[in-house]
Design an enzyme around this catalytic site. Sequence first.
Site, PDB file in Angstrom:
ATOM      1  N   SER A   1      18.971  15.579 -20.313  1.00 44.10           N
ATOM      2  CA  SER A   1      18.331  14.708 -19.327  1.00 44.10           C
ATOM      3  C   SER A   1      16.834  14.742 -19.594  1.00 44.10           C
ATOM      4  CB  SER A   1      18.660  15.150 -17.896  1.00 44.10           C
ATOM      5  OG  SER A   1      18.365  16.525 -17.703  1.00 44.10           O
TER       6      SER A   1
ATOM      7  N   GLU B   1      12.747  13.842 -18.096  1.00 42.22           N
ATOM      8  CA  GLU B   1      11.884  13.612 -16.936  1.00 42.22           C
ATOM      9  C   GLU B   1      10.667  12.795 -17.349  1.00 42.22           C
ATOM     10  OE1 GLU B   1      11.479  16.630 -13.941  1.00 42.22           O
ATOM     11  OE2 GLU B   1       9.291  16.548 -14.167  1.00 42.22           O
TER      12      GLU B   1
ATOM     13  N   ASP C   1       4.021  19.924  -3.697  1.00 42.81           N
ATOM     14  CA  ASP C   1       2.743  20.636  -3.739  1.00 42.81           C
ATOM     15  C   ASP C   1       1.721  19.935  -2.860  1.00 42.81           C
ATOM     16  OD1 ASP C   1       3.664  22.494  -5.680  1.00 42.81           O
ATOM     17  OD2 ASP C   1       3.372  20.963  -7.234  1.00 42.81           O
TER      18      ASP C   1
ATOM     19  N   PHE D   1      -0.664  23.421 -16.263  1.00 47.05           N
ATOM     20  CA  PHE D   1       0.650  23.275 -15.639  1.00 47.05           C
ATOM     21  C   PHE D   1       1.224  24.635 -15.263  1.00 47.05           C
ATOM     22  CE2 PHE D   1       1.479  19.204 -18.331  1.00 47.05           C
ATOM     23  CZ  PHE D   1       0.674  18.468 -17.481  1.00 47.05           C
TER      24      PHE D   1
ATOM     25  N   HIS E   1      17.179  19.972 -19.902  1.00 44.48           N
ATOM     26  CA  HIS E   1      16.348  18.976 -19.232  1.00 44.48           C
ATOM     27  C   HIS E   1      14.961  19.014 -19.878  1.00 44.48           C
ATOM     28  CE1 HIS E   1      15.125  16.373 -15.889  1.00 44.48           C
ATOM     29  NE2 HIS E   1      14.044  17.116 -15.738  1.00 44.48           N
TER      30      HIS E   1
END
Length: 300
Positions: A26, A28, A120, A229, A279
């Site tokens: 998958s 993102e 967040d 990140f 993912h």
Amino acid sequence: MNLNAEIALAEHAPLFARTRGDIGVSFEFFPPKSDAMAETLWNSIETLAPLRPRFVSVTYGAGGTTRERTHATVARLVRETDLAPAAHLTCVGASRAEINQIARDYWKAGVRHIVALRGDPSVPGEPYAAHPEGYANAAELVAGLKAIAPFEISVAAYPEVHPDSDCPDSDLDNLLRKIDAGADRAITQFFFSAENYFRFRDKVAARGVAIEIVPGILPVSNVAQTRRFAGQCGAAIPDWMDRIFEGLDDLPAARQLVAATIAGELCGQLYAGGVRNFHFYTLNRAELAFAICHMLGVRG
């Protein structure tokens, strides 16, 4: 061949020699901010679509700042592709009524999969504060979504502990609350140690919970960006990664090659440990994720 050579070859057998394409992937993406970014995004989607991903997710900015663009991107995926979109939805900056209406709109548009997150704060560094009329946390959000429609729901997991958690056990307790509320799978935050993932997976299993825990893979081509990140999500960047990328700032092709090698090795280790679903955090760029999938035997 002497014994030392035989041992070395056994310990360093090709990671992808045994992959059989028995893998689900998958991807993102994040919603584009401009026409140029939109073109990059849709070129990436067209490149990765032939790999037949299980789903593609679209992120939701801190504090709900990309709500409209997220919805527009997901709606276009439904209209123009055969892909199964998963829309991110957070608790931040909206009441329960507003979130519930967004969820109903998604269901009406044909979206059947939600990535449910606490979210967040819109101002980095500020402590999280629930909306006074909103869902307090991701577990409440999962339960609320399941009450609206039979969504497939993915939630976040943190092999190296969420920055807001006071200890690994309380972080794991939080994941279990989301699962109890109805989550169908967990997708991990990115990490760079297969050992951390396996240790975390074992801890979940030891609690008697049988749920799919999909490793989130971030191919790194910009260490400085990745460090930002990582600081936001509690992931550790090993020192050796800094050393490997040193001196490549002005060599983008070399950075891409190194990034694919590092992420590919991690995926190979995970595959050897029994992982069959991955993912990929694409950052709206297809090349690295496509290359790693190719090495794993995922072909269009």
